[in-house]
Design an enzyme around this catalytic site. Structure first.
Site, PDB file in Angstrom:
ATOM      1  N   GLU A 219      14.263   3.664  -7.663  1.00  0.00           N
ATOM      2  CA  GLU A 219      13.886   2.584  -6.750  1.00  0.00           C
ATOM      3  C   GLU A 219      14.365   2.947  -5.345  1.00  0.00           C
ATOM      4  O   GLU A 219      15.248   3.799  -5.185  1.00  0.00           O
ATOM      5  CB  GLU A 219      14.554   1.269  -7.173  1.00  0.00           C
ATOM      6  CG  GLU A 219      14.171   0.785  -8.557  1.00  0.00           C
ATOM      7  CD  GLU A 219      12.737   0.291  -8.643  1.00  0.00           C
ATOM      8  OE1 GLU A 219      12.350  -0.591  -7.869  1.00  0.00           O
ATOM      9  OE2 GLU A 219      11.988   0.794  -9.506  1.00  0.00           O
TER      10      GLU A 219
ATOM     11  N   GLY B  40      11.006  10.838  -6.733  1.00  0.00           N
ATOM     12  CA  GLY B  40      10.324   9.582  -6.413  1.00  0.00           C
ATOM     13  C   GLY B  40      10.356   8.588  -7.558  1.00  0.00           C
ATOM     14  O   GLY B  40       9.610   7.619  -7.569  1.00  0.00           O
TER      15      GLY B  40
ATOM     16  N   LYS C  93      12.906  -6.144 -16.524  1.00  0.00           N
ATOM     17  CA  LYS C  93      11.876  -5.878 -17.533  1.00  0.00           C
ATOM     18  C   LYS C  93      12.182  -6.642 -18.831  1.00  0.00           C
ATOM     19  O   LYS C  93      11.273  -7.155 -19.495  1.00  0.00           O
ATOM     20  CB  LYS C  93      11.771  -4.374 -17.762  1.00  0.00           C
ATOM     21  CG  LYS C  93      11.230  -3.679 -16.509  1.00  0.00           C
ATOM     22  CD  LYS C  93      11.497  -2.201 -16.475  1.00  0.00           C
ATOM     23  CE  LYS C  93      10.884  -1.577 -15.223  1.00  0.00           C
ATOM     24  NZ  LYS C  93      11.282  -0.185 -15.024  1.00  0.00           N
TER      25      LYS C  93
ATOM     26  N   GLU D 214       0.953  -6.150 -16.904  1.00  0.00           N
ATOM     27  CA  GLU D 214       1.255  -5.091 -17.871  1.00  0.00           C
ATOM     28  C   GLU D 214       2.120  -3.973 -17.255  1.00  0.00           C
ATOM     29  O   GLU D 214       3.059  -3.495 -17.872  1.00  0.00           O
ATOM     30  CB  GLU D 214      -0.049  -4.489 -18.410  1.00  0.00           C
ATOM     31  CG  GLU D 214       0.115  -3.322 -19.358  1.00  0.00           C
ATOM     32  CD  GLU D 214       0.885  -3.681 -20.627  1.00  0.00           C
ATOM     33  OE1 GLU D 214       0.464  -4.618 -21.321  1.00  0.00           O
ATOM     34  OE2 GLU D 214       1.902  -3.025 -20.929  1.00  0.00           O
TER      35      GLU D 214
ATOM     36  N   VAL E 145       6.379  -3.662 -16.827  1.00  0.00           N
ATOM     37  CA  VAL E 145       7.327  -3.165 -17.840  1.00  0.00           C
ATOM     38  C   VAL E 145       6.784  -1.861 -18.403  1.00  0.00           C
ATOM     39  O   VAL E 145       5.710  -1.840 -19.001  1.00  0.00           O
ATOM     40  CB  VAL E 145       7.508  -4.169 -19.008  1.00  0.00           C
ATOM     41  CG1 VAL E 145       8.503  -3.628 -20.032  1.00  0.00           C
ATOM     42  CG2 VAL E 145       7.957  -5.522 -18.496  1.00  0.00           C
TER      43      VAL E 145
ATOM     44  N   LYS F 293       8.268  -6.764 -10.034  1.00  0.00           N
ATOM     45  CA  LYS F 293       9.159  -7.347 -11.046  1.00  0.00           C
ATOM     46  C   LYS F 293       9.968  -8.546 -10.549  1.00  0.00           C
ATOM     47  O   LYS F 293      10.257  -9.462 -11.320  1.00  0.00           O
ATOM     48  CB  LYS F 293      10.133  -6.258 -11.542  1.00  0.00           C
ATOM     49  CG  LYS F 293       9.455  -5.185 -12.332  1.00  0.00           C
ATOM     50  CD  LYS F 293      10.261  -3.896 -12.352  1.00  0.00           C
ATOM     51  CE  LYS F 293      10.032  -3.080 -11.120  1.00  0.00           C
ATOM     52  NZ  LYS F 293      10.607  -1.753 -11.115  1.00  0.00           N
TER      53      LYS F 293
ATOM     54  N   PHE G  78       0.834  -1.207   0.000  1.00  0.00           N
ATOM     55  CA  PHE G  78       0.000   0.000   0.000  1.00  0.00           C
ATOM     56  C   PHE G  78       0.869   1.258   0.000  1.00  0.00           C
ATOM     57  O   PHE G  78       0.666   2.202   0.746  1.00  0.00           O
ATOM     58  CB  PHE G  78      -0.981  -0.024   1.180  1.00  0.00           C
ATOM     59  CG  PHE G  78      -2.288   0.623   0.835  1.00  0.00           C
ATOM     60  CD1 PHE G  78      -3.144   0.042  -0.093  1.00  0.00           C
ATOM     61  CD2 PHE G  78      -2.651   1.837   1.406  1.00  0.00           C
ATOM     62  CE1 PHE G  78      -4.336   0.648  -0.443  1.00  0.00           C
ATOM     63  CE2 PHE G  78      -3.852   2.455   1.058  1.00  0.00           C
ATOM     64  CZ  PHE G  78      -4.686   1.843   0.138  1.00  0.00           C
TER      65      PHE G  78
ATOM     66  N   GLY H 221       5.041   6.148 -11.786  1.00  0.00           N
ATOM     67  CA  GLY H 221       4.114   7.175 -11.313  1.00  0.00           C
ATOM     68  C   GLY H 221       2.884   6.532 -10.712  1.00  0.00           C
ATOM     69  O   GLY H 221       2.485   5.433 -11.112  1.00  0.00           O
TER      70      GLY H 221
END
Ligand code: HSE
Length: 334
Positions: free
Chosen positions: A204, A201, A219, A144, A147, A120, A8, A311
């Protein structure tokens, strides 16, 4: 349709906001609402079989730093005590072991739940195992947003380009590296630009994953497995990051009307991530935090997609697209 959200942070909260924004659209399309019955962060969880107001969950998290009042030791124990149809797994990625995300996905698929994830690590380490688990339990596994965030690529290849023989995919799959390299084009030093990317932001939690090329490698592995039907993992990728790219190298490239970009390449025989010289103005020479991919196939030729690779709302938009694909599939089966 009952959804449980594991993780979350930015993406989990963004997905709640997108669900609230598309509530009526989903009711109109499927004749039923999509209800968030559970949400879990790294320490706490909230579960209510009747569902939560997704925006209320976001506001509780933002106000208290916790999504729920109950604490837990084992996320799988929480999931096994809950009733839901779809797991949205968006907990922080662990590219070394797959972490709790891998166990959550395994639990859900093993128990006949559909899964949507942008995590990932589990996909880059255990792709074939997870796909087999989904198939043997008659469930969907969709990813989806793992990547390129909002940039459509996996479903695009699977659905729109289904009749094509895809020969290769080359692209920019890490916004942090692209941001750093394109700022270095304007003479700014690496360390300063990395700090800027972290403040935005985009990077990673551990930016090593970005700048050493590990995030792009995950990816590329996901694309190799999902689009080319290969059976590869993170350890099969030949990876070079961007830490050794000097300002002199950038200037030399510029004097030949080139830029340096971190490019991921995948085909039947190739699996690489590394800095490449790209002619200025080429579709892979884009600047800023965008992701882009050039898909080369036998009938269509080159198809290029570009979009926001990360984002809050952008990544959640990819989760929404997977949710719609799963709900369409369920409606077809009925
Ligand atoms: N750190 C990643 C990037 C985020 O910079 O593109 C999306 O995976």
């Amino acid at each position: 349709m009952r959804v449980f959200i594991c993780g979350f942070g930015t993406v989990g909260q963004g997905f709640c906001e997108v669900l609230a924004a598309r509530r009526q659209f989903l009711i109109d399309r499927y004749g039923e609402p999509v209800t968030v019955v559970g949400a879990m962060d790294s320490k706490t969880y909230a579960y209510n079989p009747n569902g939560f107001d997704p925006l209320e969950l976001v506001s509780v998290k933002q106000g208290t730093g916790r999504v729920g009042t109950e604490t837990y030791q084992d996320s799988v124990e929480v999931l096994s005590g809950a009733e839901f149809d779809i797991l949205v797994e968006v907990s922080p990625t662990d590219v070394k072991t797959g972490g709790a995300g891998l166990r959550n996905i395994e639990y859900a698929l093993g128990n006949g739940k559909d899964v949507i994830t942008v995590n990932k690590g589990p996909l880059a380490l255990k792709f074939r195992h997870l796909i087999d688990l989904a198939e043997s339990n008659g469930c969907c596994l969709r990813f989806e947003g793992s990547v390129g965030g909002a940039m459509p690529i996996i479903n695009l290849c699977r659905d729109n380009l289904a009749g094509e023989r895809i020969e290769s995919i080359r692209g920019i799959f890490n916004g942090t590296c692209n941001f750093i390299l394109s700022k270095m084009d304007t003479g700014q030093p690496f360390e300063q630009v990395l700090k800027e990317a972290q403040q935005m932001g985009y990077a990673e939690t551990d930016p090593t994953n970005d700048i050493e090329g590990y995030d792009s490698a995950c990816k590329v592995v996901i694309l190799a497995n999902a689009v080319f039907g290969r059976d590869v993992t993170f350890n099969d990728v030949r990876i070079t990051g961007i830490t050794s790219i000097t300002e002199d190298a950038i200037s030399l490239a510029a004097s030949h009307n080139m830029v340096i970009r971190l490019i991921g390449e995948v085909s039947e025989s190739k699996l690489e991530v590394g800095p490449r010289l790209v002619p200025r103005g080429h579709p892979l020479g884009i600047s800023g935090t965008l992701n882009t991919a050039q898909i080369l196939s036998d009938l269509a030729g080159p198809v290029t997609v570009t979009g926001r690779g990360a984002g809050r709302i952008e990544t959640a938009s990819a989760i929404l697209s997977d949710l719609i694909s799963i709900m369409d599939e369920r409606a077809r089966r009925r």
